[in-house]
Design a protein around this motif. Structure first.
Motif, PDB file in Angstrom:
ATOM      1  N   VAL A 193       0.802  -1.220   0.000  1.00 20.00           N
ATOM      2  CA  VAL A 193       0.000   0.000   0.000  1.00 20.00           C
ATOM      3  C   VAL A 193       0.840   1.277   0.000  1.00 20.00           C
ATOM      4  O   VAL A 193       0.356   2.338  -0.410  1.00 20.00           O
ATOM      5  N   GLU A 194       2.101   1.187   0.441  1.00 18.84           N
ATOM      6  CA  GLU A 194       2.944   2.388   0.468  1.00 18.84           C
ATOM      7  C   GLU A 194       4.026   2.366  -0.606  1.00 18.84           C
ATOM      8  O   GLU A 194       5.003   3.110  -0.522  1.00 18.84           O
ATOM      9  N   ARG A 195       3.811   1.570  -1.624  1.00 22.70           N
ATOM     10  CA  ARG A 195       4.792   1.441  -2.694  1.00 22.70           C
ATOM     11  C   ARG A 195       5.125   2.788  -3.343  1.00 22.70           C
ATOM     12  O   ARG A 195       6.299   3.122  -3.553  1.00 22.70           O
ATOM     13  N   GLN A 196       4.107   3.581  -3.652  1.00 22.59           N
ATOM     14  CA  GLN A 196       4.356   4.850  -4.346  1.00 22.59           C
ATOM     15  C   GLN A 196       5.136   5.837  -3.484  1.00 22.59           C
ATOM     16  O   GLN A 196       5.818   6.717  -4.021  1.00 22.59           O
ATOM     17  N   ARG A 197       5.048   5.678  -2.193  1.00 20.83           N
ATOM     18  CA  ARG A 197       5.777   6.588  -1.304  1.00 20.83           C
ATOM     19  C   ARG A 197       7.285   6.405  -1.453  1.00 20.83           C
ATOM     20  O   ARG A 197       8.040   7.376  -1.303  1.00 20.83           O
ATOM     21  N   TYR A 198       7.721   5.177  -1.754  1.00 21.81           N
ATOM     22  CA  TYR A 198       9.152   4.873  -1.766  1.00 21.81           C
ATOM     23  C   TYR A 198       9.717   4.599  -3.157  1.00 21.81           C
ATOM     24  O   TYR A 198      10.943   4.622  -3.328  1.00 21.81           O
ATOM     25  N   ARG A 201      12.637   6.692  -4.959  1.00 24.13           N
ATOM     26  CA  ARG A 201      13.103   7.654  -3.952  1.00 24.13           C
ATOM     27  C   ARG A 201      14.412   7.210  -3.314  1.00 24.13           C
ATOM     28  O   ARG A 201      14.791   6.047  -3.360  1.00 24.13           O
ATOM     29  N   ARG A 202      15.057   8.155  -2.692  1.00 25.59           N
ATOM     30  CA  ARG A 202      16.270   7.891  -1.923  1.00 25.59           C
ATOM     31  C   ARG A 202      15.833   7.746  -0.458  1.00 25.59           C
ATOM     32  O   ARG A 202      15.434   8.732   0.173  1.00 25.59           O
ATOM     33  N   VAL A 203      15.906   6.518   0.057  1.00 28.68           N
ATOM     34  CA  VAL A 203      15.303   6.194   1.347  1.00 28.68           C
ATOM     35  C   VAL A 203      16.387   5.821   2.356  1.00 28.68           C
ATOM     36  O   VAL A 203      17.238   4.965   2.083  1.00 28.68           O
ATOM     37  N   LEU A 204      16.340   6.455   3.508  1.00 28.74           N
ATOM     38  CA  LEU A 204      17.278   6.146   4.587  1.00 28.74           C
ATOM     39  C   LEU A 204      16.573   5.280   5.621  1.00 28.74           C
ATOM     40  O   LEU A 204      15.470   5.601   6.065  1.00 28.74           O
ATOM     41  N   GLU A 224      14.791  -3.064  -7.722  1.00 21.94           N
ATOM     42  CA  GLU A 224      14.898  -3.883  -8.926  1.00 21.94           C
ATOM     43  C   GLU A 224      13.761  -3.597  -9.894  1.00 21.94           C
ATOM     44  O   GLU A 224      13.913  -3.716 -11.110  1.00 21.94           O
ATOM     45  N   GLN A 225      12.636  -3.184  -9.351  1.00 25.03           N
ATOM     46  CA  GLN A 225      11.447  -2.951 -10.157  1.00 25.03           C
ATOM     47  C   GLN A 225      11.327  -1.508 -10.627  1.00 25.03           C
ATOM     48  O   GLN A 225      10.781  -1.230 -11.702  1.00 25.03           O
ATOM     49  N   VAL A 226      11.820  -0.574  -9.817  1.00 25.63           N
ATOM     50  CA  VAL A 226      11.681   0.851 -10.121  1.00 25.63           C
ATOM     51  C   VAL A 226      13.061   1.509 -10.082  1.00 25.63           C
ATOM     52  O   VAL A 226      13.627   1.717  -8.992  1.00 25.63           O
ATOM     53  N   PRO A 227      13.625   1.836 -11.231  1.00 31.38           N
ATOM     54  CA  PRO A 227      14.932   2.504 -11.255  1.00 31.38           C
ATOM     55  C   PRO A 227      14.896   3.810 -10.469  1.00 31.38           C
ATOM     56  O   PRO A 227      13.872   4.501 -10.414  1.00 31.38           O
ATOM     57  N   GLY A 228      16.017   4.118  -9.848  1.00 27.92           N
ATOM     58  CA  GLY A 228      16.116   5.353  -9.081  1.00 27.92           C
ATOM     59  C   GLY A 228      15.841   5.179  -7.609  1.00 27.92           C
ATOM     60  O   GLY A 228      16.066   6.104  -6.827  1.00 27.92           O
ATOM     61  N   THR A 229      15.349   3.991  -7.217  1.00 29.02           N
ATOM     62  CA  THR A 229      15.150   3.722  -5.792  1.00 29.02           C
ATOM     63  C   THR A 229      16.499   3.437  -5.159  1.00 29.02           C
ATOM     64  O   THR A 229      17.214   2.533  -5.585  1.00 29.02           O
ATOM     65  N   ARG A 230      16.866   4.208  -4.156  1.00 30.80           N
ATOM     66  CA  ARG A 230      18.186   4.097  -3.535  1.00 30.80           C
ATOM     67  C   ARG A 230      18.038   3.777  -2.062  1.00 30.80           C
ATOM     68  O   ARG A 230      17.149   4.276  -1.379  1.00 30.80           O
ATOM     69  N   LEU A 231      18.969   2.930  -1.547  1.00 31.58           N
ATOM     70  CA  LEU A 231      18.920   2.465  -0.163  1.00 31.58           C
ATOM     71  C   LEU A 231      20.105   2.996   0.616  1.00 31.58           C
ATOM     72  O   LEU A 231      21.266   2.806   0.202  1.00 31.58           O
TER      73      LEU A 231
END
Length: 474
Positions: A193-198, A201-204, A224-231
């Motif tokens: 349910v919170e997929r779009q929030r992250y 995004r660059r998430v800490l 892996e599914q959404v480019p640009g998601t950073r951990l």
């Protein structure tokens, strides 16, 4: 407690989570009438908040034995004991059916948030006749405040709804309150349910327990599914090599796998790790949140923060009771030496029951995660044995109450010396600390890898029989 309680009044159980409902089941089995006060709109509302999370412990550790007996008598079909449930499956297939049993349902009050407990006619100071006075539990409801009388109180309110702040000193970091809408405490549903929030995004993520690990792995899948998601992973100490658990040697296989996957994520370069980073302040900028540490180091451009920093009990509701809590763990006082996370892991906690859980207030017991205070090494099976002992004591069956037995699987990630020690401790790792290999957790693991083997993972193994220890581990 040396006398059998007067059963004309119910025994109040605060919280309708796994431990609270287990306490109610034991009360019913002993002939008591439970009054179950739950703050949420449904049972196990805390578990419901992370229903997407698959637990690392199989069903056999998550079902109380007496509760199981009541359910089976009502036609319940037990799940496969070795299967790994999600938190949501625990709620749907175990806790809701348990709460629906007539003997429990009659005393269940949802939407009742306990705000205070006292003795009828007695403030905290007055002593003479105190233990004979019933408890008064005041609860906030949608219809206003209500009060209930009880002969005893089993407080299973837990800690999940009181998350620790980001600040390393125990206070909120400067700017944390102002940025609260960009901080998720606990385990958000990253892939649901919170997929779009992250997504993108660059998430800490901060924290060193299973909540942090689970969120990091979910974010890795999202990346892996959404480019640009950073951990980005922030930890306060320098012990990341020992945070990955027991691997294949872990007493709970799913927990060991969790650590192994997290370790692989770091080694692949897909996880940006900051060790010895103690958050001091947060500031909103045009490029995102700037996170500053107490040494002056900064991490810029953060879009979202997941705070998996643990939780603490609500001690305010017992202000008018005579309770004795440990000054730093905020656990029940006599329990503190047995669970201190500076010395113990989940699997090395010694058996304990009503005597260790008792307070000076006759008839009041804190159980479950609340009894552990700020210590993070609580396991559900521990809570079930706690309430078995406490209810036996309330019934005057001291032989059963004192016969406390606790069998816990050896732990990986939550090994205390792994998670809390700032320096390697030889006794916490088989064969001593690892030499130079970054991927090895101890000497025996490194030697196994040098021989072309897969290694052994090497958790703290003092409680395992020789036959149960993995090959290559001393």
């Amino acid at each position: 407690m040396n006398n059998i309680l007067n059963k004309t009044l119910p025994v109040a159980v605060l919280g309708a989570g796994p431990v609270g409902l287990a306490a109610a089941a034991h009360l019913v089995a002993r002939g008591f009438t439970p009054l179950i006060l739950e703050a949420g709109a449904q049972v196990a509302s805390n578990l419901e908040s992370y229903r997407h999370v698959r637990l690392f412990s199989p069903w056999q550790y998550n079902v109380d034995k007496v509760a199981r007996g009541l359910l089976l008598a009502a036609g319940w079909q037990a799940p496969e004991p070795e299967a790994l449930p999600t938190a949501g499956e625990i709620v749907e297939h175990y806790l809701k059916p348990l709460a629906a049993l007539p003997a429990l349902a009659a005393g269940l009050r949802l939407g009742h948030r306990v705000v205070a407990i006292t003795r009828a006619g007695f403030d905290k100071v007055k002593t003479r006749g105190r233990k004979d006075a019933p408890f008064v539990i005041r609860a906030a409801t949608l219809e206003g405040e209500r009060e209930y009388l009880a002969s005893a109180v089993i407080d299973a309110t837990g800690t999940w709804s009181q998350p620790n702040p980001l600040g390393a000193g125990g206070l909120p970091a400067q700017g944390e309150s102002a940025l609260r809408d960009r901080i998720a405490y606990g385990m958000p549903d990253v892939l649901g349910v919170e997929r779009q929030r992250y997504a993108g995004r660059r998430v800490l993520v901060t924290g060193t327990g299973h909540s942090a690990a689970g969120s990091l792995l979910a974010l890795a899948t999202l990346a892996e599914q959404v480019p640009g998601t950073r951990l980005i992973w922030v930890i306060r100490g320098r012990q990341s090599a020992r945070l990955f658990g027991g691997g294949e040697a872990d007493g709970l296989a799913a927990r060991g796998l969790l650590g192994m996957r997290l370790k692989a994520l770091k080694q692949s370069g897909r996880l940006e790790l900051h060790e010895e980073f103690r958050i001091a302040s947060l500031a909103a900028t045009a490029s995102g949140i700037t996170v500053s540490g107490d040494t002056g180091a900064t991490i810029d451009g953060i879009d979202e923060i997941i705070a998996a920093t643990g939780a603490r009990p609500n001690l305010g509701i017992t202000r008018e009771l005579r309770v004795r809590n440990d000054p730093w763990l905020e656990s029940t006082d006599l329990l503190a030496p047995l669970i201190d996370p500076n010395e113990h892991s989940c699997g090395t906690v010694r058996p304990h029951g009503h005597r260790e859980l008792a307070h000076p207030e006759h008839g009041y017991y804190a159980v479950g995660a609340k009894s552990y205070g700020r210590a993070p090494n609580f396991l559900m099976a521990t809570g079930y044995e706690q309430v078995r002992s406490v209810v036996a004591a309330l019934a005057g069956d001291m032989l059963a109450a004192d016969d406390v037995q606790l069998e816990l699987p050896e732990t990986g990630v939550c090994s205390t010396r792994q998670a809390y020690a700032s320096e390697p401790v030889a006794s916490a790792c088989c064969g001593g600390p690892a030499p130079s290999q970054e991927t090895a957790c101890c000497v025996a693991d490194a030697e196994a890898k040098e021989q072309g083997k897969g290694g052994c993972g090497c958790p703290s193994l003092p409680n395992l029989a020789p036959s149960a220890k993995p090959a290559g581990c001393a």
